[in-house]
Scaffold this motif. Sequence first.
Motif, PDB file in Angstrom:
ATOM      1  N   ALA A   4      15.742  88.339   2.312  1.00 39.45           N
ATOM      2  CA  ALA A   4      15.212  89.307   3.377  1.00 39.45           C
ATOM      3  C   ALA A   4      14.877  90.762   2.929  1.00 39.45           C
ATOM      4  N   ILE A   5      15.707  91.192   1.906  1.00 37.28           N
ATOM      5  CA  ILE A   5      15.395  92.552   1.422  1.00 37.28           C
ATOM      6  C   ILE A   5      13.713  92.469   0.660  1.00 37.28           C
ATOM      7  N   SER A   6      14.020  91.210  -0.144  1.00 40.46           N
ATOM      8  CA  SER A   6      12.438  91.017  -0.951  1.00 40.46           C
ATOM      9  C   SER A   6      11.280  90.943   0.216  1.00 40.46           C
ATOM     10  N   ALA A  58      24.682  83.138   2.022  1.00 36.67           N
ATOM     11  CA  ALA A  58      24.665  84.538   2.907  1.00 36.67           C
ATOM     12  C   ALA A  58      23.832  85.458   1.717  1.00 36.67           C
ATOM     13  N   LYS A  59      24.519  85.529   0.600  1.00 37.49           N
ATOM     14  CA  LYS A  59      23.861  86.814  -0.423  1.00 37.49           C
ATOM     15  C   LYS A  59      22.487  86.364  -0.687  1.00 37.49           C
ATOM     16  N   ASN A  61      20.244  84.613   1.346  1.00 36.71           N
ATOM     17  CA  ASN A  61      19.606  84.904   2.305  1.00 36.71           C
ATOM     18  C   ASN A  61      19.344  86.434   2.764  1.00 36.71           C
ATOM     19  N   SER A  62      20.320  87.409   2.259  1.00 42.66           N
ATOM     20  CA  SER A  62      20.214  88.837   2.189  1.00 42.66           C
ATOM     21  C   SER A  62      19.171  89.335   1.200  1.00 42.66           C
ATOM     22  N   LYS A  63      19.238  88.737   0.026  1.00 41.73           N
ATOM     23  CA  LYS A  63      18.118  89.205  -1.000  1.00 41.73           C
ATOM     24  C   LYS A  63      16.705  88.679  -0.599  1.00 41.73           C
TER      25      LYS A  63
END
Length: 360
Positions: free
Chosen positions: A55-57, A48-49, A51-53
Amino acid sequence: MARLGCRFVSRFGLASLPVPAASLSRTLRPPEPPPWPALRPPVCQFSAKANSKAAISALVSKAKYINEKYERYLERTFPRFYLLYSTFLKGIRVFYAEVKEIRRIKTNMSHKNIQFYQLPYREMERLRQFRRDLIKAIPIGILALPPFANYLVLLLMYLFPRQLLIRHFWTPKQQVEFLEAFHSTRKEAYSEVVDDLMRLSHFLADPALRKRMLHLCRKVQEGSHPDVTELKAVRTLFEGHPFGIQTLNVQQVKVLSRILFLTPRLPPSILRYRLRTHLLELHHLDRAMLKLGVRELSDEEAQAACYTRGLNSVRFSPLHCRLWLDQWLELSCSLKDTEASLLAHGMVLLSTNYLSPSKG
């Protein structure tokens, strides 16, 4: 328990099937809770972490792409506005980097317990210039505090960039224009300084010093560039009477303050204090520059140093600026702190007729 099992079997007509009592006991026992679930592998834990990174990138990349596309549109459609826009963004980045550098220098000074005059030249010059920029920026920050006042401030900054903006937010063309304008205002006081020196020199008691001082003033008034040895020969006159900072009249102190870009609209005691403080600061800078070496300065640093010391370096090549700085340091680094008044007058005497302009 065995008896209970036999009764149960006989009651429900199951006598023909042999059922052990132990099996029946296990059947009637409540079910045990399932075992504690095993921990997931580390890869599943951080998915999950990750995936969030990602997405932010992806979001940052998309924002950069949109911003670059917008800037290209501005550059094609509104070139004048784009120049102001890009200059403002660049100024923000440079100013932020400057703040971080100043914080580092201050922290280093605190940890090592050193004073301003003990710093290397570049760090000393950064602190001096940042302080002047901050003084100029504080009124703008105060004006922008009321609600919706920032729109008025932006308009004023657009209409009066020379008066309100600090150097980080000037375009290259504006830098040349504004420095020329500042020097024109400063140069108006040069002739007044030389006239005052000439007038007071007639009343000197020592005939030898009177002759040297009058010759020096006439030389500048006639358009010649004086030698450093001629200034050093009359240095004792600038330690006390009649050309020391404490013995100059208020009008002369105001004129010298304008040469150092200090406001003359202050009480006389504060004027003298500020003038002396800035001259001593300049004196410390000169000693640090001599220790570093004029040849170690970049072209921009050499031109900025000359401009600070009274020479309009916009019209001079870096080579001529370094030659002038050699003369200036020869004078400045030979003086005592009590002879600081000669630094202010030397800014006029050494820069008025330094005629080696170059457009290169």
